[in-house]
Design a protein around this motif. Structure first.
Motif, mmCIF file in Angstrom:
data_model
loop_
_atom_site.group_PDB
_atom_site.id
_atom_site.type_symbol
_atom_site.label_atom_id
_atom_site.label_comp_id
_atom_site.label_asym_id
_atom_site.label_seq_id
_atom_site.Cartn_x
_atom_site.Cartn_y
_atom_site.Cartn_z
ATOM 1 N N ASN A 192 -6.653 -78.188 7.276
ATOM 2 C CA ASN A 192 -5.360 -78.771 7.664
ATOM 3 C C ASN A 192 -4.720 -78.033 8.834
ATOM 4 O O ASN A 192 -3.746 -78.517 9.413
ATOM 5 N N TYR A 193 -5.240 -76.857 9.164
ATOM 6 C CA TYR A 193 -4.686 -76.040 10.239
ATOM 7 C C TYR A 193 -5.554 -76.046 11.494
ATOM 8 O O TYR A 193 -5.235 -75.371 12.468
ATOM 9 N N VAL A 194 -6.671 -76.777 11.448
ATOM 10 C CA VAL A 194 -7.637 -76.770 12.544
ATOM 11 C C VAL A 194 -7.872 -78.203 13.019
ATOM 12 O O VAL A 194 -8.131 -79.094 12.207
ATOM 13 N N HIS A 195 -7.772 -78.387 14.341
ATOM 14 C CA HIS A 195 -7.969 -79.714 14.933
ATOM 15 C C HIS A 195 -9.047 -79.634 15.999
ATOM 16 O O HIS A 195 -8.980 -78.766 16.881
ATOM 17 N N PHE A 196 -10.009 -80.504 15.921
ATOM 18 C CA PHE A 196 -11.071 -80.587 16.907
ATOM 19 C C PHE A 196 -10.766 -81.791 17.793
ATOM 20 O O PHE A 196 -10.925 -82.936 17.372
ATOM 21 N N LEU A 197 -10.311 -81.521 19.006
ATOM 22 C CA LEU A 197 -9.830 -82.578 19.893
ATOM 23 C C LEU A 197 -10.929 -83.174 20.759
ATOM 24 O O LEU A 197 -10.701 -84.171 21.444
ATOM 25 N N GLY A 198 -12.106 -82.575 20.750
ATOM 26 C CA GLY A 198 -13.202 -83.081 21.562
ATOM 27 C C GLY A 198 -13.045 -82.694 23.024
ATOM 28 O O GLY A 198 -12.159 -81.940 23.408
ATOM 29 N N LYS A 199 -13.930 -83.246 23.833
ATOM 30 C CA LYS A 199 -13.901 -82.961 25.266
ATOM 31 C C LYS A 199 -12.716 -83.679 25.896
ATOM 32 O O LYS A 199 -12.443 -84.838 25.594
ATOM 33 N N LYS A 200 -12.012 -82.988 26.761
ATOM 34 C CA LYS A 200 -10.862 -83.548 27.473
ATOM 35 C C LYS A 200 -11.056 -83.352 28.973
ATOM 36 O O LYS A 200 -11.756 -82.436 29.403
ATOM 37 N N THR A 201 -10.401 -84.187 29.747
ATOM 38 C CA THR A 201 -10.495 -84.071 31.199
ATOM 39 C C THR A 201 -9.712 -82.856 31.680
ATOM 40 O O THR A 201 -8.811 -82.371 30.990
ATOM 41 N N GLN A 202 -10.030 -82.414 32.887
ATOM 42 C CA GLN A 202 -9.291 -81.306 33.489
ATOM 43 C C GLN A 202 -7.822 -81.676 33.640
ATOM 44 O O GLN A 202 -6.940 -80.850 33.444
ATOM 45 N N LYS A 203 -7.565 -82.935 33.956
ATOM 46 C CA LYS A 203 -6.182 -83.408 34.093
ATOM 47 C C LYS A 203 -5.441 -83.260 32.758
ATOM 48 O O LYS A 203 -4.311 -82.784 32.707
ATOM 49 N N TYR A 204 -6.073 -83.684 31.665
ATOM 50 C CA TYR A 204 -5.465 -83.565 30.337
ATOM 51 C C TYR A 204 -5.145 -82.094 30.039
ATOM 52 O O TYR A 204 -4.047 -81.765 29.585
ATOM 53 N N ILE A 205 -6.114 -81.226 30.311
ATOM 54 C CA ILE A 205 -5.922 -79.806 30.012
ATOM 55 C C ILE A 205 -4.775 -79.240 30.834
ATOM 56 O O ILE A 205 -3.892 -78.557 30.300
ATOM 57 N N SER A 206 -4.742 -79.541 32.127
ATOM 58 C CA SER A 206 -3.667 -78.991 32.965
ATOM 59 C C SER A 206 -2.304 -79.537 32.562
ATOM 60 O O SER A 206 -1.297 -78.852 32.696
ATOM 61 N N GLU A 207 -2.255 -80.760 32.050
ATOM 62 C CA GLU A 207 -0.977 -81.353 31.626
ATOM 63 C C GLU A 207 -0.525 -80.868 30.254
ATOM 64 O O GLU A 207 0.661 -80.931 29.941
ATOM 65 N N HIS A 208 -1.447 -80.393 29.414
ATOM 66 C CA HIS A 208 -1.094 -80.052 28.035
ATOM 67 C C HIS A 208 -1.185 -78.571 27.686
ATOM 68 O O HIS A 208 -0.627 -78.141 26.677
ATOM 69 N N LEU A 209 -1.872 -77.791 28.488
ATOM 70 C CA LEU A 209 -2.089 -76.387 28.138
ATOM 71 C C LEU A 209 -0.776 -75.633 27.950
ATOM 72 O O LEU A 209 -0.639 -74.826 27.031
ATOM 73 N N SER A 210 0.201 -75.931 28.771
ATOM 74 C CA SER A 210 1.473 -75.208 28.666
ATOM 75 C C SER A 210 2.279 -75.578 27.420
ATOM 76 O O SER A 210 3.277 -74.932 27.118
ATOM 77 N N ASN A 211 1.839 -76.579 26.675
ATOM 78 C CA ASN A 211 2.528 -76.969 25.439
ATOM 79 C C ASN A 211 2.178 -76.053 24.264
ATOM 80 O O ASN A 211 2.803 -76.138 23.210
ATOM 81 N N TYR A 212 1.193 -75.199 24.448
ATOM 82 C CA TYR A 212 0.754 -74.311 23.369
ATOM 83 C C TYR A 212 1.553 -73.010 23.388
ATOM 84 O O TYR A 212 2.230 -72.694 24.351
ATOM 85 N N ASP A 213 1.452 -72.251 22.308
ATOM 86 C CA ASP A 213 2.161 -70.977 22.182
ATOM 87 C C ASP A 213 1.278 -69.778 22.495
ATOM 88 O O ASP A 213 1.789 -68.714 22.841
ATOM 89 N N LEU A 214 -0.040 -69.939 22.353
ATOM 90 C CA LEU A 214 -0.955 -68.816 22.533
ATOM 91 C C LEU A 214 -2.334 -69.363 22.856
ATOM 92 O O LEU A 214 -2.762 -70.374 22.298
ATOM 93 N N PHE A 215 -3.030 -68.663 23.752
ATOM 94 C CA PHE A 215 -4.422 -68.984 24.067
ATOM 95 C C PHE A 215 -5.269 -67.819 23.595
ATOM 96 O O PHE A 215 -5.053 -66.677 24.019
ATOM 97 N N VAL A 216 -6.223 -68.086 22.719
ATOM 98 C CA VAL A 216 -7.113 -67.038 22.212
ATOM 99 C C VAL A 216 -8.520 -67.336 22.702
ATOM 100 O O VAL A 216 -9.032 -68.434 22.493
ATOM 101 N N GLN A 217 -9.121 -66.370 23.364
ATOM 102 C CA GLN A 217 -10.519 -66.474 23.801
ATOM 103 C C GLN A 217 -11.328 -65.535 22.920
ATOM 104 O O GLN A 217 -11.433 -64.347 23.209
#
Length: 160
Positions: free
Chosen positions: A50-75
């Motif tokens: 319930n805490y994990v979402h697999f969104l699949g492959k997204k376009t670079q445009k999608y990523i650039s438009e949505h990345l800033s909506n997150y609170d943390l990026f973990v690599q």
């Protein structure tokens, strides 16, 4: 944001860490790869589906438009080269969690990863300030015009 290849990219480590702090964070994985079924099964086994979402492959445009909506990026990579997605997250003003040292890699320590996530949660103002500094760094270091000028300067040193 990555290929789902847990043996290199370490997404399984992030699942383990999140299972230890269940309910405090959610994960969105953006990407495809051979580990998709493994990671879904692991999330189910850890009872964090319930805490994990697999969104699949997204376009670079999608990523650039949505990345800033997150609170943390973990690599959570076990080993990695430059880590373009880390630079992209920095450019999106996101707090970024990677290990110190050569390339963004967590080094397989799940407890350390969990503790660092909890630390960021409890010191989020500090994380945001670091993200602001990281944005300045990435813009001053990786902007295409700056990079091109550095190449031109180096090429000018070559004697014909």
């Amino acid at each position: 944001v990555s290929r789902l290849e847990h043996l290199k990219k370490g997404q399984d480590l992030l699942l383990e860490a999140v299972a230890r702090i269940k309910g405090q964070v959610t994960i969105d994985f953006i990407g495809e790869g051979t580990s998709l079924d493994y990671l879904k099964a692991k999330a189910n086994k850890l009872k964090i589906e319930n805490y994990v979402h697999f969104l699949g492959k997204k376009t670079q445009k999608y990523i650039s438009e949505h990345l800033s909506n997150y609170d943390l990026f973990v690599q959570p990579s076990r080993w990695e080269g430059f880590g373009l997605t880390v630079a992209e997250a920095m450019a999106a003003r996101l707090p970024v969690l990677v290990s110190e040292g050569q390339g963004p890699a967590i080094n397989g320590n799940i407890n350390d990863l969990k503790e660092k996530i909890e630390y960021i949660i409890s010191h989020y103002d500090t994380a945001i300030q670091k993200a602001e500094n990281a944005l300045k760094y990435v813009c001053n270091t990786y902007d295409v015009s700056i990079t091109a000028n550095k190449y031109l300067k180096e090429y000018s040193k070559i004697k014909p």
